[in-house]
Design a protein around this motif. Structure first.
Motif, PDB file in Angstrom:
ATOM      1  N   TRP A  26       0.786  -1.094   0.075  1.00  0.00           N
ATOM      2  CA  TRP A  26      -0.115   0.109  -0.089  1.00  0.00           C
ATOM      3  C   TRP A  26       1.025   1.290   0.104  1.00  0.00           C
ATOM      4  CZ3 TRP A  26       0.705   3.442   3.990  1.00  0.00           C
ATOM      5  CH2 TRP A  26       1.046   2.749   5.300  1.00  0.00           C
ATOM      6  N   ARG A  27       2.187   1.265   0.652  1.00  0.00           N
ATOM      7  CA  ARG A  27       2.860   2.408   0.623  1.00  0.00           C
ATOM      8  C   ARG A  27       3.202   2.826  -0.790  1.00  0.00           C
ATOM      9  NH1 ARG A  27       3.642  -0.955   4.412  1.00  0.00           N
ATOM     10  NH2 ARG A  27       3.999  -0.559   6.585  1.00  0.00           N
ATOM     11  N   GLU A  28       3.446   1.832  -1.759  1.00  0.00           N
ATOM     12  CA  GLU A  28       3.875   2.047  -2.893  1.00  0.00           C
ATOM     13  C   GLU A  28       2.749   2.675  -3.897  1.00  0.00           C
ATOM     14  OE1 GLU A  28       4.906  -0.455  -1.213  1.00  0.00           O
ATOM     15  OE2 GLU A  28       6.856  -1.193  -1.856  1.00  0.00           O
ATOM     16  N   SER A  29       1.408   2.059  -3.633  1.00  0.00           N
ATOM     17  CA  SER A  29       0.234   2.582  -4.196  1.00  0.00           C
ATOM     18  C   SER A  29       0.061   4.003  -4.065  1.00  0.00           C
ATOM     19  CB  SER A  29      -0.793   1.689  -3.870  1.00  0.00           C
ATOM     20  OG  SER A  29      -0.825   0.423  -4.178  1.00  0.00           O
ATOM     21  N   LEU A  30       0.257   4.316  -2.661  1.00  0.00           N
ATOM     22  CA  LEU A  30      -0.020   5.665  -2.149  1.00  0.00           C
ATOM     23  C   LEU A  30       1.339   6.718  -2.908  1.00  0.00           C
ATOM     24  CD1 LEU A  30      -1.083   7.961  -0.532  1.00  0.00           C
ATOM     25  CD2 LEU A  30       0.260   7.100   1.270  1.00  0.00           C
ATOM     26  N   LEU A  31       2.652   6.161  -2.816  1.00  0.00           N
ATOM     27  CA  LEU A  31       3.231   6.898  -3.648  1.00  0.00           C
ATOM     28  C   LEU A  31       3.169   7.059  -5.087  1.00  0.00           C
ATOM     29  CD1 LEU A  31       6.817   5.521  -2.629  1.00  0.00           C
ATOM     30  CD2 LEU A  31       6.276   7.829  -2.370  1.00  0.00           C
ATOM     31  N   ALA A  32       2.656   6.006  -5.658  1.00  0.00           N
ATOM     32  CA  ALA A  32       2.220   6.109  -7.115  1.00  0.00           C
ATOM     33  C   ALA A  32       0.820   7.060  -7.329  1.00  0.00           C
ATOM     34  CB  ALA A  32       1.873   4.553  -7.597  1.00  0.00           C
ATOM     35  N   ALA A  33       0.162   7.084  -6.430  1.00  0.00           N
ATOM     36  CA  ALA A  33      -1.108   7.980  -6.400  1.00  0.00           C
ATOM     37  C   ALA A  33      -0.694   9.543  -6.321  1.00  0.00           C
ATOM     38  CB  ALA A  33      -1.899   7.715  -5.543  1.00  0.00           C
ATOM     39  N   ARG A  34       0.396   9.607  -5.529  1.00  0.00           N
ATOM     40  CA  ARG A  34       1.134  11.140  -5.315  1.00  0.00           C
ATOM     41  C   ARG A  34       1.482  11.527  -6.615  1.00  0.00           C
ATOM     42  NH1 ARG A  34       3.902  11.852   0.360  1.00  0.00           N
ATOM     43  NH2 ARG A  34       3.598  13.905  -0.315  1.00  0.00           N
ATOM     44  N   LYS A  35       2.336  10.621  -7.246  1.00  0.00           N
ATOM     45  CA  LYS A  35       3.124  11.085  -8.336  1.00  0.00           C
ATOM     46  C   LYS A  35       2.227  11.225  -9.883  1.00  0.00           C
ATOM     47  CE  LYS A  35       7.456   9.075 -10.241  1.00  0.00           C
ATOM     48  NZ  LYS A  35       8.219  10.455 -10.468  1.00  0.00           N
ATOM     49  N   TYR A  36       1.227  10.487  -9.914  1.00  0.00           N
ATOM     50  CA  TYR A  36       0.484  10.505 -11.070  1.00  0.00           C
ATOM     51  C   TYR A  36      -0.893  10.874 -10.727  1.00  0.00           C
ATOM     52  CZ  TYR A  36       4.762   8.274 -12.856  1.00  0.00           C
ATOM     53  OH  TYR A  36       5.923   8.126 -12.944  1.00  0.00           O
ATOM     54  N   ASP A  37      -1.465  11.891 -11.311  1.00  0.00           N
ATOM     55  CA  ASP A  37      -2.742  12.365 -10.880  1.00  0.00           C
ATOM     56  C   ASP A  37      -4.240  11.438 -11.463  1.00  0.00           C
ATOM     57  OD1 ASP A  37      -3.168  13.726 -12.920  1.00  0.00           O
ATOM     58  OD2 ASP A  37      -3.093  15.867 -12.146  1.00  0.00           O
ATOM     59  N   ASN A  38      -3.761  10.638 -12.413  1.00  0.00           N
ATOM     60  CA  ASN A  38      -4.736   9.815 -12.992  1.00  0.00           C
ATOM     61  C   ASN A  38      -4.866   8.641 -12.333  1.00  0.00           C
ATOM     62  OD1 ASN A  38      -2.192   9.154 -14.026  1.00  0.00           O
ATOM     63  ND2 ASN A  38      -2.818   8.486 -16.168  1.00  0.00           N
TER      64      ASN A  38
END
Ligand SMILES: [Zn+2]
Length: 261
Positions: free
Chosen positions: A165-177
């Protein structure tokens, strides 16, 4: 009122050993104040996807306020995959395509999937991924699809599960789609996601019927117990999902809830 953005249609062959009964599903939804569900394939991820897509289209059209749906394709046959994607997207109430790279045995980084994602990007549609189980559904493998296709909306259907989940959160912070669906994600992960994103691009799902109606109630309670504002909880449980659905299906109106929340 709640919209459950992660449920499955099932023929009783893969994981869930019971036949789908729409009346029972709707009564269990009502018991949990769920007004509408996103219905995803399950058996079609392994067996005949066209047959599964057809059944989901039929259910969505029979109960247009209760269900919106997604189809799936096996991406290794690019021409057939694009044709089936278009057939699904042109059907009323179908709002995108679901992929389970782990069960469907492909990497999202392989060329044929990248080219399908490019076609989907041109259509500005939505890809919903199972995520959180290596080797093929790690958040940054999926995030690469989002990075390369900024007009494609990408939902991570489990927000990385227990380990990622930490990586998912990082990914969502990086890409707003990228949107995160809180589904089978640990409480600590749900809390950090909800606090960090402030409820933005965050939705909730149960994985019903892999989760029973009782599990579903417990999973709703987990969101209700998050130490975030009521507005954020309401956004996660209802408003964000409605916003996402109507982006792809402007005529959608959820059913009206009876009970509180
Ligand atoms: Zn699922």
């Amino acid at each position: 009122m709640i919209i459950d953005f992660h449920t499955h249609y099932t023929l009783g062959e893969v994981f869930v050993k019971k036949q789908y009964d729409a009346d029972k599903v709707i009564s269990e939804m009502e018991a949990n104040s769920i007004v509408s569900q996103l219905l995803l394939p399950l058996d079609g991820l392994v067996f005949d996807y066209k047959e599964d897509n057809n059944r989901i289209m039929e259910l969505v059209q029979t109960y247009p306020q209760r269900f919106v749906g997604m189809g799936t394709v096996h991406p290794r046959r690019p021409k057939e995959a694009v044709e089936e994607m278009d057939r699904c997207l042109q059907s009323a109430g179908m709002i995108g395509m679901k992929f389970h790279p782990w069960l469907q045995a492909f990497s999202p980084l392989e060329d044929y999937f990248q080219s399908l994602a490019e076609e989907a990007n041109l259509r500005k549609t939505l890809f919903f991924f199972h995520d959180g189980t290596p080797p093929y559904t790690e958040p940054f493998q999926i995030a690469e699809v989002a990075r390369a296709n900024p007009d494609l909306t990408v939902v991570m259907g489990h927000s990385g599960l227990n380990d990622l989940w930490r990586e998912s959160l990082l990914a969502a912070r990086k890409y707003d789609n990228i949107w995160l669906c809180l589904c089978s994600c640990p409480y600590s992960g749900m809390l950090e996601i909800a606090q960090t994103l402030g409820g933005e691009r965050t939705i909730w799902g149960s994985d019903y019927p892999l989760a029973t109606a009782r599990d579903t109630r417990d999973r709703i309670r987990q969101v209700e117990m998050l130490t975030v504002s009521d507005r954020v909880k309401e956004d996660i449980l209802y408003h964000n999902a409605l916003k996402l659905i109507t982006r792809f299906h402007p005529a959608f109106h959820s059913a009206k809830g009876k009970g509180p929340s």
